[in-house]
Design an enzyme around this catalytic site. Structure first.
Site, PDB file in Angstrom:
ATOM      1  N   HIS A 174     -65.169 -62.986 -43.552  1.00  0.00           N
ATOM      2  CA  HIS A 174     -65.244 -61.609 -43.068  1.00  0.00           C
ATOM      3  C   HIS A 174     -64.127 -60.791 -43.701  1.00  0.00           C
ATOM      4  CE1 HIS A 174     -67.643 -62.964 -39.301  1.00  0.00           C
ATOM      5  NE2 HIS A 174     -68.449 -62.519 -40.249  1.00  0.00           N
ATOM      6  N   ARG A 176     -62.482 -57.943 -43.291  1.00  0.00           N
ATOM      7  CA  ARG A 176     -61.378 -57.264 -42.627  1.00  0.00           C
ATOM      8  C   ARG A 176     -60.327 -58.214 -42.055  1.00  0.00           C
ATOM      9  NH1 ARG A 176     -65.407 -55.003 -38.017  1.00  0.00           N
ATOM     10  NH2 ARG A 176     -65.820 -56.924 -36.869  1.00  0.00           N
ATOM     11  N   GLU A 177     -60.609 -59.501 -42.068  1.00  0.00           N
ATOM     12  CA  GLU A 177     -59.720 -60.475 -41.441  1.00  0.00           C
ATOM     13  C   GLU A 177     -58.689 -60.972 -42.456  1.00  0.00           C
ATOM     14  OE1 GLU A 177     -62.489 -63.257 -39.717  1.00  0.00           O
ATOM     15  OE2 GLU A 177     -63.561 -61.628 -38.702  1.00  0.00           O
ATOM     16  N   ARG A 229     -66.682 -55.521 -42.696  1.00  0.00           N
ATOM     17  CA  ARG A 229     -66.860 -56.918 -42.296  1.00  0.00           C
ATOM     18  C   ARG A 229     -67.713 -57.728 -43.282  1.00  0.00           C
ATOM     19  NH1 ARG A 229     -67.572 -60.053 -37.318  1.00  0.00           N
ATOM     20  NH2 ARG A 229     -69.506 -61.265 -37.351  1.00  0.00           N
ATOM     21  N   ASN A 246     -71.458 -64.750 -42.276  1.00  0.00           N
ATOM     22  CA  ASN A 246     -71.403 -65.739 -41.195  1.00  0.00           C
ATOM     23  C   ASN A 246     -72.599 -65.665 -40.261  1.00  0.00           C
ATOM     24  OD1 ASN A 246     -69.792 -67.968 -40.478  1.00  0.00           O
ATOM     25  ND2 ASN A 246     -69.043 -66.906 -38.650  1.00  0.00           N
ATOM     26  N   ARG A 247     -73.656 -65.003 -40.728  1.00  0.00           N
ATOM     27  CA  ARG A 247     -74.972 -65.070 -40.086  1.00  0.00           C
ATOM     28  C   ARG A 247     -76.034 -65.457 -41.123  1.00  0.00           C
ATOM     29  NH1 ARG A 247     -71.543 -64.351 -37.037  1.00  0.00           N
ATOM     30  NH2 ARG A 247     -71.441 -63.027 -35.180  1.00  0.00           N
ATOM     31  N   HIS A 299     -60.832 -67.584 -39.347  1.00  0.00           N
ATOM     32  CA  HIS A 299     -61.238 -66.210 -39.015  1.00  0.00           C
ATOM     33  C   HIS A 299     -60.144 -65.581 -38.145  1.00  0.00           C
ATOM     34  CE1 HIS A 299     -65.616 -66.140 -40.235  1.00  0.00           C
ATOM     35  NE2 HIS A 299     -65.357 -67.437 -40.326  1.00  0.00           N
ATOM     36  N   SER A 300     -60.381 -64.345 -37.734  1.00  0.00           N
ATOM     37  CA  SER A 300     -59.549 -63.708 -36.712  1.00  0.00           C
ATOM     38  C   SER A 300     -60.425 -62.696 -35.981  1.00  0.00           C
ATOM     39  CB  SER A 300     -58.334 -63.022 -37.342  1.00  0.00           C
ATOM     40  OG  SER A 300     -58.692 -61.837 -38.019  1.00  0.00           O
ATOM     41  N   TYR A 347     -68.974 -66.256 -28.427  1.00  0.00           N
ATOM     42  CA  TYR A 347     -70.294 -65.657 -28.282  1.00  0.00           C
ATOM     43  C   TYR A 347     -71.312 -66.491 -29.047  1.00  0.00           C
ATOM     44  CZ  TYR A 347     -67.580 -61.424 -27.172  1.00  0.00           C
ATOM     45  OH  TYR A 347     -66.709 -60.533 -26.637  1.00  0.00           O
ATOM     46  N   GLU A 370     -60.013 -69.254 -34.961  1.00  0.00           N
ATOM     47  CA  GLU A 370     -59.759 -67.815 -34.824  1.00  0.00           C
ATOM     48  C   GLU A 370     -58.246 -67.616 -34.667  1.00  0.00           C
ATOM     49  OE1 GLU A 370     -61.831 -65.379 -35.096  1.00  0.00           O
ATOM     50  OE2 GLU A 370     -63.850 -66.134 -34.667  1.00  0.00           O
TER      51      GLU A 370
END
Length: 409
Positions: A174, A176-177, A229, A246-247, A299-300, A347, A370
């Site tokens: 991702h 932005r992380e 993202r 990541n999907r 990730h974060s 989630y 995370e």
């Protein structure tokens, strides 16, 4: 021209806030303005400034969670201040530390260090340098190209050998992380520069490091939209460009927590592995199927160590063992990390890389870590927090890898 001094000051503040929203200040929205570097070209290139005036859009977007992309409820400043006091008491917010380069540090001439966030070019120069300086210990592998033609660079650490067990670690899925690529590059550096303390691990396994799985999105987040993202496929679509990598993995693709809306942050793509970045990871890992014993993706944010399954609130058959290993990593972090299955602790997120690593690639130990923090800075973790964060993560990887190799003969 009849403009008062106060009006000039107001316009200056507006201009600075606009600049901060474009290049991505690192300090969160704390109402202060402070530049660590007055060289604006350096500011745009490596994010070496801390500009903490955020526009409303950044305040709103930063509430999204790392893995799911869902919006959080958010907290007002007063509630955040109370929570921060509690978090400090629980060691949930890292103390400010610096990773000071030692005189003569290998590859320091690339500009790579861990007191600031760095560009794709700097990170890739660093990887190339490591492979050159540590011949016989480090091997650079280009596993593919991104949708915009950037190399996807993996460093193999270890002696190699046919059938040797391995661990795969990636970051930057991702965009932005930013703390994620910083973490993976630091762990890689530590394994090479301080190989003695990892000798037990390296005698049994090789490690593969992919610090930047999404270089296009990462650079876009640095230059245009700090909270971007996805990757940058179909960039002509404007705000609806890109796919959430990541999907996009093929295990239980298209399920809960993913979207078929191109404009969604969790857009899963038109089909599994539609993106060159996810395909490159798939092909590299499957070519070593049976050898890779552990998969870790950084990730974060949220301070969690998550294991499958993420596609639904169901347990893996070996969830007790996955939890045990996750707890090994959490304890090594030295502060509070939640451990549990991804869908239950965070989630539902179908099509994630950790689910695919376990469900399709057959990797027994598969984790999403995370990184900090728990909500004060969200995706905008300040550069001054890098030092503690990357050291903690290195401790976790070391502890988990040492536990893993106990059962490898």
């Amino acid at each position: 021209v009849g403009v008062s001094r106060m009006e000039l000051q107001i316009w200056l503040l507006i201009l600075m806030a606009w600049v901060g929203s474009g290049v991505g200040g690192q300090g969160g929205c704390d109402g202060k303005i402070s530049f660590k570097n007055t060289d604006l070209s350096s500011l745009v290139r490596d994010g070496n400034a801390s500009l903490s005036i955020c526009n409303k859009r950044h305040k709103r977007q930063a509430k999204g969670r790392g893995r799911s992309g869902k919006r959080g409820k958010g907290n007002n400043r007063r509630k955040n201040n109370k929570n921060n006091k509690k978090n400090k008491n629980r060691n949930n917010i890292a103390k400010t530390t610096k990773v000071t380069p030692k005189k003569g540090d290998v590859c320091s001439n690339t500009g790579m260090e861990w007191n600031n966030y760095h560009s794709t070019n700097t990170i890739h120069r660093f990887l190339t340098c490591l492979a050159s300086e540590y011949k016989g210990k480090a091997t650079l592998i280009n596993i593919g190209r991104s949708s915009q033609g950037n190399d996807l660079k993996v460093i193999q650490v270890g002696s190699g050998g046919r059938g040797k067990p391995a661990i795969f670690i990636d970051g930057g899925i991702h965009a932005r992380e930013w703390i994620s690529p910083a973490t993976v590059t630091y762990i890689l550096k530590d394994f090479l520069e301080n190989s003695g303390k990892y000798s037990r691990i390296l005698s049994k396994v090789d490690l593969y490091f992919l610090p930047l799985a999404n270089p296009d999105g990462y650079e876009f987040s640095r230059q245009s939209d700090r909270l971007w993202r996805k990757n940058r496929s179909h960039s002509d679509r404007g705000k609806c460009a890109g796919v959430d990598l990541n999907r996009n993995f093929g295990y239980k693709w298209g399920g809960k927590g993913s979207s078929n809306n191109q404009c969604s942050e969790t857009y899963r793509g038109p089909r599994p592995f539609s993106e060159p970045e996810s395909r490159a990871m798939r092909d590299f890992i499957l070519a070593r199927r049976g050898n890779i014993r552990m998969y870790i993706t950084f990730h974060s944010y949220g301070q969690m160590i998550l294991y499958p399954w993420g596609y639904d609130r169901v347990d893996a058959r070996d969830s007790a063992e996955l939890h045990r290993m996750g707890t090994v990593g959490a304890r090594a972090m030295g502060r509070s990390y939640k451990v549990g299955s991804a869908a239950k602790v965070n989630y539902e997120a179908a099509g994630a890389s950790d689910d695919w690593a376990k469900g399709s690639a057959g990797i027994k130990y598969s984790y999403t870590i995370e990184l900090p923090d728990t909500g004060r800075y969200r995706f905008l973790l300040p550069a001054r927090r890098i030092g503690n964060t990357v050291r903690e993560a290195a401790n976790a990887v070391k502890a988990m890898a040492e536990d893993l190799v106990k059962n490898i003969r």
